[in-house]
Design an enzyme around this catalytic site. Structure first.
Site, PDB file in Angstrom:
ATOM      1  N   THR A  15      -3.603   7.218 -21.359  1.00 49.24           N
ATOM      2  CA  THR A  15      -3.418   5.842 -20.926  1.00 49.24           C
ATOM      3  C   THR A  15      -1.982   5.473 -21.288  1.00 49.24           C
ATOM      4  O   THR A  15      -1.309   6.198 -22.030  1.00 49.24           O
ATOM      5  CB  THR A  15      -4.374   4.865 -21.650  1.00 49.24           C
ATOM      6  OG1 THR A  15      -4.205   5.044 -23.060  1.00 49.24           O
ATOM      7  CG2 THR A  15      -5.821   5.108 -21.273  1.00 49.24           C
ATOM      8  N   ASP A  56      -6.641  15.023 -23.625  1.00 54.34           N
ATOM      9  CA  ASP A  56      -6.599  13.588 -23.346  1.00 54.34           C
ATOM     10  C   ASP A  56      -5.918  12.934 -24.556  1.00 54.34           C
ATOM     11  O   ASP A  56      -6.520  12.787 -25.615  1.00 54.34           O
ATOM     12  CB  ASP A  56      -8.044  13.097 -23.178  1.00 54.34           C
ATOM     13  CG  ASP A  56      -8.141  11.603 -22.943  1.00 54.34           C
ATOM     14  OD1 ASP A  56      -7.131  10.886 -23.171  1.00 54.34           O
ATOM     15  OD2 ASP A  56      -9.227  11.143 -22.561  1.00 54.34           O
ATOM     16  N   LYS A 109      -1.937   2.070 -25.031  1.00 51.13           N
ATOM     17  CA  LYS A 109      -2.385   2.098 -26.429  1.00 51.13           C
ATOM     18  C   LYS A 109      -1.153   2.285 -27.310  1.00 51.13           C
ATOM     19  O   LYS A 109      -0.292   1.406 -27.333  1.00 51.13           O
ATOM     20  CB  LYS A 109      -3.442   3.193 -26.612  1.00 51.13           C
ATOM     21  CG  LYS A 109      -4.722   2.925 -25.791  1.00 51.13           C
ATOM     22  CD  LYS A 109      -5.806   3.908 -26.108  1.00 51.13           C
ATOM     23  CE  LYS A 109      -7.100   3.577 -25.384  1.00 51.13           C
ATOM     24  NZ  LYS A 109      -7.279   4.312 -24.125  1.00 51.13           N
ATOM     25  N   TYR A 133       0.855  -1.189   0.000  1.00 51.01           N
ATOM     26  CA  TYR A 133       0.000   0.000   0.000  1.00 51.01           C
ATOM     27  C   TYR A 133       0.882   1.227   0.000  1.00 51.01           C
ATOM     28  O   TYR A 133       1.922   1.244   0.688  1.00 51.01           O
ATOM     29  CB  TYR A 133      -0.910   0.017   1.236  1.00 51.01           C
ATOM     30  CG  TYR A 133      -2.333  -0.353   0.901  1.00 51.01           C
ATOM     31  CD1 TYR A 133      -3.027   0.368  -0.059  1.00 51.01           C
ATOM     32  CD2 TYR A 133      -2.982  -1.403   1.548  1.00 51.01           C
ATOM     33  CE1 TYR A 133      -4.329   0.030  -0.395  1.00 51.01           C
ATOM     34  CE2 TYR A 133      -4.280  -1.740   1.217  1.00 51.01           C
ATOM     35  CZ  TYR A 133      -4.945  -1.022   0.248  1.00 51.01           C
ATOM     36  OH  TYR A 133      -6.227  -1.352  -0.080  1.00 51.01           O
ATOM     37  N   GLU A 155      -0.560   4.877  -0.457  1.00 51.73           N
ATOM     38  CA  GLU A 155      -1.310   6.128  -0.684  1.00 51.73           C
ATOM     39  C   GLU A 155      -0.414   7.334  -0.410  1.00 51.73           C
ATOM     40  O   GLU A 155       0.406   7.308   0.504  1.00 51.73           O
ATOM     41  CB  GLU A 155      -2.527   6.191   0.245  1.00 51.73           C
ATOM     42  CG  GLU A 155      -3.796   5.693  -0.410  1.00 51.73           C
ATOM     43  CD  GLU A 155      -4.095   4.258  -0.052  1.00 51.73           C
ATOM     44  OE1 GLU A 155      -3.143   3.546   0.318  1.00 51.73           O
ATOM     45  OE2 GLU A 155      -5.269   3.862  -0.153  1.00 51.73           O
ATOM     46  N   ARG A 162      -1.363  -1.703 -18.846  1.00 50.26           N
ATOM     47  CA  ARG A 162      -2.684  -1.079 -18.746  1.00 50.26           C
ATOM     48  C   ARG A 162      -2.658  -0.065 -17.607  1.00 50.26           C
ATOM     49  O   ARG A 162      -2.380  -0.430 -16.466  1.00 50.26           O
ATOM     50  CB  ARG A 162      -3.695  -2.184 -18.457  1.00 50.26           C
ATOM     51  CG  ARG A 162      -5.139  -1.833 -18.602  1.00 50.26           C
ATOM     52  CD  ARG A 162      -5.917  -3.087 -18.933  1.00 50.26           C
ATOM     53  NE  ARG A 162      -5.579  -3.500 -20.270  1.00 50.26           N
ATOM     54  CZ  ARG A 162      -6.129  -2.994 -21.380  1.00 50.26           C
ATOM     55  NH1 ARG A 162      -7.068  -2.088 -21.289  1.00 50.26           N
ATOM     56  NH2 ARG A 162      -5.769  -3.406 -22.555  1.00 50.26           N
TER      57      ARG A 162
HETATM   58  N1  DSN Z   1     -11.635   1.955 -24.804  1.00 51.64           N
HETATM   59  C1  DSN Z   1     -10.836   2.979 -25.411  1.00 51.64           C
HETATM   60  C2  DSN Z   1     -10.881   2.901 -26.899  1.00 51.64           C
HETATM   61  O1  DSN Z   1     -11.074   1.819 -27.414  1.00 51.64           O
HETATM   62  O2  DSN Z   1     -10.698   3.892 -27.563  1.00 51.64           O
HETATM   63  C3  DSN Z   1     -11.186   4.338 -24.962  1.00 51.64           C
HETATM   64  O3  DSN Z   1     -11.789   4.326 -23.736  1.00 51.64           O
END
Ligand code: DSN
Length: 479
Positions: free
Chosen positions: A270, A241, A273, A64, A66, A279
């Site tokens: 994120t 974003d 991607k 943990y 925090e 993730r």
């Molecule tokens: N799930 C992501 C996407 O496929 O673009 C975005 O949240």
């Protein structure tokens, strides 16, 4: 990582898991087989490196932590401090950001951290304290109205969903749409391109607290310098974003006016991607917002995931290399080649093409809904996802589009000539698929006819194409 050591590491870890719950070990092994066999064109997915994956499977998960580096609510966080500090340092250097916060567990979490940070910076403290006293899951519609009033009825301007925006940019099914009054900007109906003049006009009239840039289904670069100019004119905080295109920013494909970090007050992303990490999520911001962003946990986040922060650090270290820059450029080259291959075969593409990692096909040109097209492709061994197109007559469930992207296949090593073959396979599926009609002759939006032999032939060709580009070639399970 060398082949013998990667194979040894994954086989040994599976042996240990198998001794406790063999079905889980089997599912993990099966997932590798399934990923190896599928032609993955989902624009938001990728394949993380063995080093990134292995950094997550260890006892850092037990801790943990925090708080933030050096200021934890738990004792014994020295190693977590080391891990988080290295990940943040890599992120700051890679993206040229003043500050990086690497704790968010997902893109939605990263956006929530940013929203609260902007509110904390710009809204009077008593209203924020009233909001903090409640637990979000317990709030009724009336509570939300009161909360919005207490927060000063703040406004958010984001890209509309059917133009390629994201649910977390102020839409009602997401908490952002409950915290803020929202309005959308969209694209020019004639070109499909972002209409900056209309955006400026809406911003002048609506005067949002937050102008949100970024998208999950817009196939073009966005001029963030221009968006910052608009934000400054109306006194908005510019939040971008970049979840979808972070890898293209890290890989120096999106630079100058198209680099969000150079222009926005706060940038969320994120890490899994185009960035090709584990993730998770991340927030980059200017020094002015840093102290508020660092309060993400426990304000809106559960305890950090130290093992995932370790993997973020590894992936960010990989993204600093010339190899990654080459990868990012190939992602775009491949998307352009795929778009050109589809156009040559008569496809209708939103905006007429792409200059990022994704292509949005308007399948109504083939008489199909997105749902039918997505399913027919899946029957044929091609994994995509359906998506709305601008002014979509079929709504967000059936849709009229299919979104495809090249980050994953580029990681496997496929190049522009394979993209042309894939364009041929996709076209074959679409031209052999027709909507099923009911007894009254009304065309279904969900069911369809596709000759099984065509689907099987395309699937065989897809498998043949992938055979030349093994996934995780350094890993042999059971070996
Ligand atoms: N799930 C992501 C996407 O496929 O673009 C975005 O949240």
């Amino acid at each position: 990582m060398s082949a013998p050591s990667a194979s040894a590491a994954f086989n040994a870890s599976l042996d240990v898991v198998r001794a406790v719950e063999p079905r889980i070990a089997q599912a993990i092994a099966d997932e590798l087989s399934a990923q190896r066999e599928s032609l993955k064109l989902i624009a938001s997915e990728n394949y993380a490196s063995p080093a990134t994956l292995l950094a997550m499977g260890n006892w850092l998960s037990d801790k943990y932590a925090e708080g933030t580096v050096g200021r934890r609510f738990y004792a014994g966080c020295q190693q977590v401090d080391t891990v988080e500090a290295i990940a943040a340092e890599h992120a700051r250097e890679l993206f040229g950001a003043d500050h990086a916060y690497v704790q968010p567990h997902s893109g939605i979490d990263a956006n929530l951290v940013a929203f609260w940070a902007i509110l904390a910076q710009r809204v009077e403290a008593p209203a924020l304290a009233a909001a903090q006293a409640r637990h979000v899951n317990d709030l009724t519609e009336q509570d939300w109205e009161t909360l919005r009033r207490e927060l000063g009825n703040q406004r958010m301007l984001g890209m509309s969903l059917d133009a390629g925006g994201h649910l977390t940019h102020g839409f009602r099914p997401n908490i952002s749409g409950k915290m803020f009054h929202q309005r959308s900007y969209g694209t020019d109906p004639a070109t499909g391109l972002l209409d900056y003049d209309a955006l400026r006009e809406t911003a002048r009239e609506f005067r949002p607290l937050i102008l949100v840039g970024g998208y999950s289904a817009y196939p073009r670069r966005v001029n963030f310098a221009l968006m910052r100019e608009i934000a400054d004119e109306v006194g908005a905080t510019l939040m971008v974003d970049m979840a979808h295109f972070a890898g293209l920013v890290a890989g120096k494909v999106l630079t100058g006016d198209f680099d969000p970090v150079a222009h926005a007050h706060v940038v969320t992303t994120t890490t899994h991607k185009t960035l090709r990490g584990p993730r998770g999520g991340m927030v980059l911001c200017t020094d002015e917002l840093a102290e508020h962003v660092d309060r993400g946990c426990p304000m809106v986040l559960g305890g950090p995931l130290p093992h995932v922060m370790a993997a973020k650090a590894v992936a960010l270290a990989e993204a600093r290399t010339a190899e990654f820059q080459d990868y990012a450029q190939r992602v775009v080259d491949n998307a352009v080649a795929l778009a050109e291959g589809l156009l040559r075969r008569g496809a209708r593409l939103v905006t007429g093409g792409t200059d990022n990692h994704l292509v949005l096909i308007d399948v109504s040109a083939h008489g199909l809904t997105g749902r039918q097209a997505e399913s027919a492709l899946l029957d044929s061994g091609i994994v995509t996802n359906r998506n709305s197109v601008p002014q979509d007559p079929n709504g967000a469930w059936y849709t009229s589009g299919v979104r495809i992207g090249t980050p994953a296949l580029t990681t496997r090593g496929l190049g522009v000539s394979e993209m042309d073959e894939i364009a041929e396979l996709i076209t074959t599926v679409f031209t052999h698929t027709t909507p099923r009609s009911d007894a009254a002759g009304k065309a279904s939006k969900a069911t369809y006819e596709l000759d099984a032999s065509v689907a099987a032939k395309v699937a065989e060709q897809a498998t043949g194409l992938l055979a030349g580009f093994p996934l995780y070639p350094e890993v042999t399970l059971g070996g």
